[in-house]
Scaffold this motif. Structure first.
Motif, PDB file in Angstrom:
ATOM      1  N   THR A   1       7.673   1.739   3.511  1.00 21.50           N
ATOM      2  CA  THR A   1       8.058   0.332   3.726  1.00 21.50           C
ATOM      3  C   THR A   1       9.450   0.069   3.157  1.00 21.50           C
ATOM      4  O   THR A   1      10.148  -0.836   3.607  1.00 21.50           O
ATOM      5  N   TYR A   2       9.829   0.845   2.148  1.00 16.17           N
ATOM      6  CA  TYR A   2      11.175   0.713   1.564  1.00 16.17           C
ATOM      7  C   TYR A   2      12.203   1.478   2.395  1.00 16.17           C
ATOM      8  O   TYR A   2      13.280   0.963   2.688  1.00 16.17           O
TER       9      TYR A   2
ATOM     10  N   MET B   1      12.329  -4.762   9.859  1.00 17.18           N
ATOM     11  CA  MET B   1      11.782  -4.533   8.513  1.00 17.18           C
ATOM     12  C   MET B   1      12.417  -5.404   7.430  1.00 17.18           C
ATOM     13  O   MET B   1      11.995  -5.365   6.280  1.00 17.18           O
TER      14      MET B   1
ATOM     15  N   ASN C   1      13.027  -7.580   2.094  1.00 17.69           N
ATOM     16  CA  ASN C   1      12.080  -6.789   2.877  1.00 17.69           C
ATOM     17  C   ASN C   1      11.129  -7.734   3.610  1.00 17.69           C
ATOM     18  O   ASN C   1      10.668  -8.723   3.039  1.00 17.69           O
TER      19      ASN C   1
ATOM     20  N   MET D   1       8.180  -7.592   4.194  1.00 14.20           N
ATOM     21  CA  MET D   1       6.854  -7.687   3.584  1.00 14.20           C
ATOM     22  C   MET D   1       6.798  -8.695   2.429  1.00 14.20           C
ATOM     23  O   MET D   1       5.717  -8.999   1.926  1.00 14.20           O
TER      24      MET D   1
ATOM     25  N   VAL E   1       4.514  -4.438  10.937  1.00  9.00           N
ATOM     26  CA  VAL E   1       3.278  -3.798  10.480  1.00  9.00           C
ATOM     27  C   VAL E   1       2.864  -2.711  11.471  1.00  9.00           C
ATOM     28  O   VAL E   1       2.446  -1.613  11.076  1.00  9.00           O
TER      29      VAL E   1
ATOM     30  N   LEU F   1       4.991   0.284  10.867  1.00  8.92           N
ATOM     31  CA  LEU F   1       4.589   0.990   9.635  1.00  8.92           C
ATOM     32  C   LEU F   1       3.285   1.754   9.844  1.00  8.92           C
ATOM     33  O   LEU F   1       3.145   2.897   9.399  1.00  8.92           O
TER      34      LEU F   1
ATOM     35  N   ALA G   1      -0.248  -0.105   6.477  1.00  2.97           N
ATOM     36  CA  ALA G   1       1.027  -0.611   5.930  1.00  2.97           C
ATOM     37  C   ALA G   1       0.881  -1.076   4.483  1.00  2.97           C
ATOM     38  O   ALA G   1       1.853  -1.113   3.741  1.00  2.97           O
TER      39      ALA G   1
ATOM     40  N   ARG H   1       1.528  -2.953   2.271  1.00  5.49           N
ATOM     41  CA  ARG H   1       2.366  -3.980   1.648  1.00  5.49           C
ATOM     42  C   ARG H   1       2.320  -5.314   2.400  1.00  5.49           C
ATOM     43  O   ARG H   1       2.789  -6.325   1.903  1.00  5.49           O
ATOM     44  N   TYR H   2       1.783  -5.301   3.617  1.00  2.00           N
ATOM     45  CA  TYR H   2       1.730  -6.531   4.408  1.00  2.00           C
ATOM     46  C   TYR H   2       0.865  -7.599   3.738  1.00  2.00           C
ATOM     47  O   TYR H   2       1.010  -8.796   3.983  1.00  2.00           O
TER      48      TYR H   2
ATOM     49  N   THR I   1       6.413  -4.525  -4.906  1.00  3.98           N
ATOM     50  CA  THR I   1       5.157  -4.390  -4.161  1.00  3.98           C
ATOM     51  C   THR I   1       4.069  -5.095  -4.960  1.00  3.98           C
ATOM     52  O   THR I   1       3.926  -4.861  -6.160  1.00  3.98           O
TER      53      THR I   1
END
Ligand code: FAD
Length: 253
Positions: free
Chosen positions: A63-64, A76, A88, A90, A107, A110, A117, A119-120, A162
């Protein structure tokens, strides 16, 4: 597919993402925390080095990294107009209908790479709390809740954190309200108020990615009545705050 809304455009994405963490930065950042984590009953010395947790850490790292990929950054990342910063996706608060669709597409992107994903959930929780603080303030005729949330959001977005979403309580006897439970710790609740704030106690269940997040966003998991006021608590705590024990299973499927 990219929808309208507050997207980080080609003009801003490449330069502005430089302040966001990469996957490696995220891994390194976990070393600053010393959470108490058990996996299958074994105490984990270092979360970031634990083989049993690597699939989850790898998924979050993506995600990063995707936020730095010029082809994926428009999805993203997003601009938060209150700060003017690129964040980000997220941890972005929706500002237009297109933002909701772009989050879904992000998502999807990801999940195609990672399977989940993870982190969503932070996006869902932050946007939910953003709505609630506005309603609270409107009902009370104040701006206090909005201001406190805005300060926390700035912290999350600036640090590119996160978050683990600690919402689902253990619940105990499902036929009883939180205040009626024999063991009150089956719902997280306030046990002390002092000059520094509150002390909370209790068990949350199924916090996705818990061992390898930076902070927990603690939220109530059901509607609360007057008698449940101590259980209607929403706050953030670092993953390694004193007293927190995480009982996990190996990451992945
Ligand atoms: C893969 C996965 C990831 C998750 N990640 C997170 C996360 O990151 N953060 C988080 O907070 N949660 C997370 N959850 C938890 C999830 O939101 C909960 O499992 C869900 O809300 C249901 O709660 P529960 O498991 O306690 O089930 P229960 O509340 O026990 O419900 C089980 C069943 O019993 C029924 N039931 C419950 N109470 C009653 C009653 N009084 N009378 C009649 N029927 C009743 C329900 O309708 C349901 O059919 C995750 C779950 C999964 C599966």
């Amino acid at each position: 597919m990219l929808y309208g809304g507050n997207v980080a455009t080609k003009i801003s994405a490449s330069s502005d993402t430089s302040r966001l963490m990469t996957g490696q930065d995220y891994r390194d950042s976990l070393r600053k925390y010393k959470p108490t984590v058990y996996v299958n009953g074994q105490l984990i010395e270092s979360v970031v080095d634990a083989p049993s947790l690597q699939p989850g850490i790898n998924a979050l790292a993506i995600t990063y990294d995707f936020a730095h990929d010029p082809t994926k950054a428009p999805l993203m990342t997003a601009i938060q107009s209150a700060s003017g910063k690129t964040v980000n996706r997220m941890v972005h608060i929706n500002e237009a209908a297109g933002d909701l669709l772009n989050k879904l597409e992000a998502v999807r992107l990801l999940c195609q790479e990672t399977g989940c994903a993870q982190r969503y959930l932070a996006h869902d929780a932050l946007n939910g709390i953003g709505q609630v603080v506005a309603r609270l303030d409107d009902a009370k005729g104040c701006t206090e809740h909005r201001a406190r949330f805005a300060a926390y959001l700035r912290h999350v977005q600036d640090e590119d954190l996160t978050l683990g979403i600690a919402m689902t309580d253990a619940k105990g006897d499902r036929s009883k309200r939180p205040n009626q439970q024999l063991n009150q710790d089956v719902y997280v609740h306030i046990v002390e108020r002092n000059g520094q704030g509150i002390v909370i106690s209790g068990a949350k269940a199924i916090v996705t990615a818990a061992p390898y997040v930076h902070e927990f966003l603690v939220m109530p998991s059901r509607n609360m009545g007057e008698a449940d006021a101590d259980f209607a608590v929403c706050c953030a705590v670092p993953v390694d705050a004193p007293g927190i024990t995480i009982v996990a299973r190996p990451a992945g499927r």
